[in-house]
Write an enzyme that holds these catalytic residues in place. Structure first.
Site, PDB file in Angstrom:
ATOM      1  N   SER A 180      16.928 -17.496  79.443  1.00  0.00           N
ATOM      2  CA  SER A 180      17.337 -16.606  80.532  1.00  0.00           C
ATOM      3  C   SER A 180      17.910 -17.296  81.764  1.00  0.00           C
ATOM      4  CB  SER A 180      16.163 -15.709  80.951  1.00  0.00           C
ATOM      5  OG  SER A 180      15.923 -14.743  79.951  1.00  0.00           O
ATOM      6  N   SER A 217      18.069 -13.063  81.362  1.00  0.00           N
ATOM      7  CA  SER A 217      17.690 -12.049  82.337  1.00  0.00           C
ATOM      8  C   SER A 217      18.071 -12.406  83.767  1.00  0.00           C
ATOM      9  CB  SER A 217      16.175 -11.815  82.283  1.00  0.00           C
ATOM     10  OG  SER A 217      15.465 -13.000  82.654  1.00  0.00           O
ATOM     11  N   LYS A 276      15.502 -14.989  92.373  1.00  0.00           N
ATOM     12  CA  LYS A 276      15.370 -13.961  91.342  1.00  0.00           C
ATOM     13  C   LYS A 276      14.188 -13.067  91.721  1.00  0.00           C
ATOM     14  CE  LYS A 276      14.848 -13.503  86.291  1.00  0.00           C
ATOM     15  NZ  LYS A 276      14.742 -14.255  85.021  1.00  0.00           N
TER      16      LYS A 276
END
Length: 410
Positions: free
Chosen positions: A175, A151, A76
């Site tokens: 998330s 997210s 990420k």
């Protein structure tokens, strides 16, 4: 190759059915083919990946490989990766090349993983649909009209589309868990403090936690074994005996006491989601688990408390992005105040600005006790109630996802 699990790929690499370089090229080709439409990666590190894969093959050749040696991974884009863009999905950091590796990245690199690139995310991890990214929305590979969640939506979409067998995510208020559910993969938010946050760009420091995202619980357990570890660079990281999460994967659950939190199944939970969860609970019961209903009334205060705490910590953490030391700087500022105002105004997106303003308000002299301090007391109250509930059962569970998938055009 792209359909195999981490465990299967690791075994095949050990048997030398294919090399890590061949495996890496397979996934890089899939990224070139599918990423333009899915928009799940911000950057692809092909040269770096092939070099790491060659090193992994040398490790396999001398017999010193582990379960993650030669396995491709996507990080990420909130984890610092040395020499590579770390953007946090924001214009504010669209030119930031990290000078060091986050501890999570370092641990996984030491385990032999091969980084393919950095995944798309809601800006600074603030969002739940992956639509607040400065690099555009990420799409769900099962239906391009739907969001993969957020997210960590880029990581979830990449694993779901079989563009990588493993990805890292971060979870502040769901998330990892929510995009994993929306994208049909497995994601784990580990216990806070079990994984170092050093080098993971902070959103809300007391809530943020890194975790793995993969095809199955087994794959996540293999990754978790490498990710966990005490780190003196993170004051919240706990020093404890490191467990092997793969050992209990196939244990019998007969007699296991599982508590179902009633409040999580009440209110506006989608009927289809509820039905799927009840079916899963029934399966656990058929396998011998003892299902017990648990009431924790104050969990209804969890979401408002979360938004106060998260926004307050966001306001504090993002104060460092001021256009002076790193990141975006406005063009030709007239003075220091203009530099601050325009750099932050132009560099941050609307969602981030909103949360900064909410947090600044909650931390202000006139509202600190009424907002932030009260939210902290509520968090402690809920924590104590959960501890009492856990004393009655072995595991507490709630719904896997609170809502149905979000359409990108809404």
């Amino acid at each position: 190759m792209h359909q195999q699990s981490i465990a299967q790929l690791s075994a095949a690499l050990t048997r030398k059915e294919f090399s890590s370089v061949e495996l890496t090229k397979c996934f890089l080709e899939r990224l070139r083919r599918f990423n333009p439409e899915l928009n799940c990666l911000i950057s692809i590190t092909e040269e770096q990946a092939l070099a790491a894969a060659a090193q992994a093959d040398a490790t396999i050749a001398n017999g010193s490989n582990g379960p993650l040696t030669g396995i491709p991974i996507i990080h990420k884009d909130i984890f610092c990766t040395q020499g590579t863009l770390t953007s946090c999905g924001s214009k504010m950091l669209n030119n930031f090349i990290a000078p060091y590796d986050a501890t999570v990245v370092k641990h996984l690199k030491a385990a032999g993983t091969v980084m393919l690139g950095k995944s798309n995310l809601d800006e600074f991890a603030m969002g739940s649909t992956n639509q607040t990214s400065a690099y555009g929305a990420c799409k769900n590979p099962w239906d391009l009209a739907l969001s993969p969640g957020g997210s960590s939506g880029g990581s979830a979409a990449a694993v779901a589309a079989r563009l990588a067998p493993l990805a890292t995510g971060t979870d502040t208020g769901g998330s990892i868990r929510q995009p994993a559910a929306w994208s049909g993969i497995t994601g784990i938010k580990p216990t806070y403090g079990s994984i170092s946050r050093y080098g993971m760009v902070a959103f809300a420091s007391s809530l943020d936690q890194a975790g793995p995202m993969a095809q199955s619980a087994e794959d996540c357990a293999i990754a978790l074994n490498a990710m966990i570890g005490f780190d003196t660079k993170d004051s919240t990281c706990v020093d404890y005996a490191k467990p092997d999460h793969t050992k209990t994967l196939n244990d019998d659950i007969k007699g296991l006491k599982i508590g179902i939190i009633n409040e999580f199944f009440a209110g506006d939970i989608d009927s289809e989601v509820a039905a799927k969860n009840y079916a899963a609970i029934k399966t656990l019961e058929q396998l011998g688990a003892i299902i017990t209903e648990i009431s924790i009334p104050d969990t209804k205060l969890g979401v408002p408390a979360y938004y106060i705490i998260a926004s307050s910590e966001c306001s504090s953490n993002l104060a460092r992005f001021d256009g002076v030391r790193f990141g975006y700087r406005c063009h030709e500022p007239t003075d220091l105040e203009d530099l601050y105002c325009r750099s932050r105004g132009e560099g941050f997106g609307e969602e981030v600005k909103l949360r900064i303003m909410m947090g600044t308000f909650a931390l202000s002299a006139g509202y600190y006790d009424a907002c932030y301090s009260k939210a902290q007391r509520i968090r402690r109250l809920i924590s104590e109630e959960l501890s009492k509930a856990l004393a009655q059962v072995d595991i507490l569970v709630g719904p896997t996802t609170p809502t149905t998938a979000y359409r990108l055009d809404e």
